[in-house]
Design an enzyme around this catalytic site. Structure first.
Site, PDB file in Angstrom:
ATOM      1  CE1 TYR A 118      -4.372  -1.307   0.713  1.00  0.00           C
ATOM      2  CE2 TYR A 118      -3.055  -3.026   1.732  1.00  0.00           C
ATOM      3  CZ  TYR A 118      -4.254  -2.588   1.215  1.00  0.00           C
ATOM      4  OH  TYR A 118      -5.329  -3.424   1.208  1.00  0.00           O
ATOM      5  CE1 TYR A 157      -2.490  -6.126   4.126  1.00  0.00           C
ATOM      6  CE2 TYR A 157      -3.281  -6.084   1.866  1.00  0.00           C
ATOM      7  CZ  TYR A 157      -3.500  -5.867   3.215  1.00  0.00           C
ATOM      8  OH  TYR A 157      -4.705  -5.384   3.634  1.00  0.00           O
ATOM      9  NE  ARG A 167      -6.882  -9.781   5.184  1.00  0.00           N
ATOM     10  CZ  ARG A 167      -7.861  -9.027   4.656  1.00  0.00           C
ATOM     11  NH1 ARG A 167      -7.767  -7.731   4.612  1.00  0.00           N
ATOM     12  NH2 ARG A 167      -8.965  -9.579   4.177  1.00  0.00           N
ATOM     13  CG  HIS A 170      -8.042  -7.417   0.220  1.00  0.00           C
ATOM     14  ND1 HIS A 170      -6.882  -7.967   0.734  1.00  0.00           N
ATOM     15  CD2 HIS A 170      -8.130  -6.174   0.751  1.00  0.00           C
ATOM     16  CE1 HIS A 170      -6.310  -7.095   1.552  1.00  0.00           C
ATOM     17  NE2 HIS A 170      -7.037  -5.995   1.577  1.00  0.00           N
ATOM     18  CG  HIS A 172      -9.775  -2.211   1.259  1.00  0.00           C
ATOM     19  ND1 HIS A 172     -10.111  -2.612   2.526  1.00  0.00           N
ATOM     20  CD2 HIS A 172      -8.480  -2.593   1.078  1.00  0.00           C
ATOM     21  CE1 HIS A 172      -9.058  -3.203   3.093  1.00  0.00           C
ATOM     22  NE2 HIS A 172      -8.058  -3.211   2.233  1.00  0.00           N
TER      23      HIS A 172
END
Ligand SMILES: [Fe+3]
Lengths: 245, 196
Positions: A118, A157, A167, A170, A172
């Site tokens: 991110y 990640y 995780r 995905h 969000h």
């Protein structure tokens, strides 16, 4: 394309609820395997409120809110070239529970880059940033409730929830539906991810409803020589009885 | 009539800022709404400031929450006009969004005007929508004003809350035009959240 309809395999029990209580598709607030919920979820029963409050109209957004590239994450943050990774298309519809398409709904997305990183300043995962990828986009649904983004497939990640916690890939999603009870934030996953079984955030969803968060690969919408497509439909709470004005 | 299964909720996670509240966190992306629910120049005479913290079960301020406010104007009317960007032309927006990670104390501060009553049995209030890492669902509550005791007394929703928990929904007045509204996720003074 019809929205995903999932047959509950068997009526999973939400602990603490009697079987006569209609089964919710939402996670419980407290989901101890996801450790952050332990100190951050309400412990008292939620207060029931009149329908009139649930039906409160939410703000609407005008077309002036959208930049030309807001729904194309492969282009909206380019600095000196193309972002790295697999270009994909994510498309679908936003509907209410009666199947009515919801037009003009603000859909905002954010995600990690192809390496699972991110851009957020507090992110400490040791994977490269991509100078040409921010990972944020938005759009308004069209008159038939349809939406479509281009983006880069996000990487998995690690996170600190437990030993060797990762995780699943995905994206969000934040959705502002027409009424107060239709304010939804969720995550869209990709089919066949081996991390589903190990992810307490995905697993927080009652078993019968987990499929609803997994996009479907769509050959129909896949663009030749350009991008694989995934279909992800979003169904917001409520509105079974209330006539649409 | 077909009934479709509702899409389950998931946490906003810790990394929403560059998407949902980019401008206030200094990311290179614009934000449709911020902490100003009104144009502060147009409404300079009647501005109020609503500040607070989100507190976890240990009483620690939450640094990665996102709070949204939605309220009526001074006449008790909700804004039905589409929100524009940039918002300068529009004098009343009524909707705002802040992350709690931009200040050292994790305080949020909304700039707005006091809403009018939306119904005879309703006191001035702001609808509050809360998301945070560690919360798997949308949290809904309401903010009322401590300096509206008579109106609060008549408010149908507030009256239906157990008396000892009502204060969790009432912002205290710290000085003229400044209100404090802390949201406690747990504990003996846990905020009342609504089932929507
Ligand atoms: Fe994430």
């Amino acid at each position: 394309m019809e929205p995903n309809i999932v047959e509950p395999d068997k009526p999973a029990t939400h602990s603490g609820l009697s079987p006569s209580v209609p089964l919710s598709n939402h996670p419980l607030h407290l989901s101890p395997e996801y450790k952050s919920t332990i100190l951050r979820s309400p412990t008292r029963p939620l207060m029931l409120v009149p329908d009139q409050m649930k039906n409160l109209r939410m703000p609407v957004f005008g077309d002036s809110c959208l930049g030309a590239l807001d729904n194309d994450l492969t282009k909206n943050a380019r600095k000196n070239g193309e972002p790295i990774g697999e270009r994909i298309k994510i498309a679908g519809r936003v509907l209410d529970a009666s199947g009515r398409p919801l037009p003009n709904v603000l859909v905002e997305i954010w995600q990690a880059n192809a390496a699972g990183r991110y851009i957020h300043k507090a992110e400490i995962h040791d994977a490269p940033l991509d100078p040409n990828f921010l990972g944020a986009g938005r759009l308004l649904t069209d008159a038939e409730g349809r939406y479509s983004f281009y983006t880069i497939k996000p990487g998995a990640y690690p996170w600190g929830n437990h030993y060797n916690a990762w995780r699943p890939n995905h994206i969000h999603f934040s959705v502002i539906g027409p009424h107060l009870d239709q304010r939804l934030i969720t995550q869209m996953y990709f089919p066949g991810d081996p991390l589903f079984a190990y992810d307490p955030i995905f697993q927080s969803v009652p078993k019968h409803a987990r499929e609803l968060l997994i996009a479907k690969f769509s050959m129909d919408w896949t663009e030749p020589e350009f991008a694989l497509a995934y279909e992800f439909n979003i169904v917001l709470n409520g509105r079974n009885q209330t006539p649409f004005e | 009539m077909t009934t479709l299964p509702i899409t389950p909720s998931q946490t906003v996670g810790p990394f929403f800022a560059y998407g949902l509240t980019a401008h206030q966190y200094g990311y290179d992306f614009n934000s449709l709404v911020e902490g100003e629910l009104v144009n502060p120049i147009v409404h300079s005479a009647e501005l109020i400031y609503v500040s607070g913290q989100i507190l976890d079960g240990n009483g620690q301020p939450v640094s990665d929450a996102m709070i949204e406010c939605w309220q009526a104007d001074g006449q008790g009317q909700y804004n039905t006009q589409p929100i524009a960007y940039p918002t300068d032309q529009s004098s009343f927006i009524g909707f705002g969004r802040l992350g709690t990670g931009t200040t050292r104390t994790n305080q949020f501060t909304f700039t707005t005007i006091k809403p009018g009553a939306t119904a005879p049995d309703s006191a001035p209030h702001i609808n509050v929508i809360l998301f945070l890492r560690g919360s798997l669902r949308t949290l809904y509550t309401r903010l009322y004003f401590a300096d509206e005791p008579e109106a609060n007394e008549q408010d149908a929703l507030l009256r239906s809350v157990e008396p000892e928990r009502r204060t969790t929904l009432i912002a205290t007045k710290s000085k003229d035009g400044h209100y404090q509204f802390n949201i406690r996720l747990q504990g003996s003074d846990e905020t009342v959240f609504f089932d929507l």
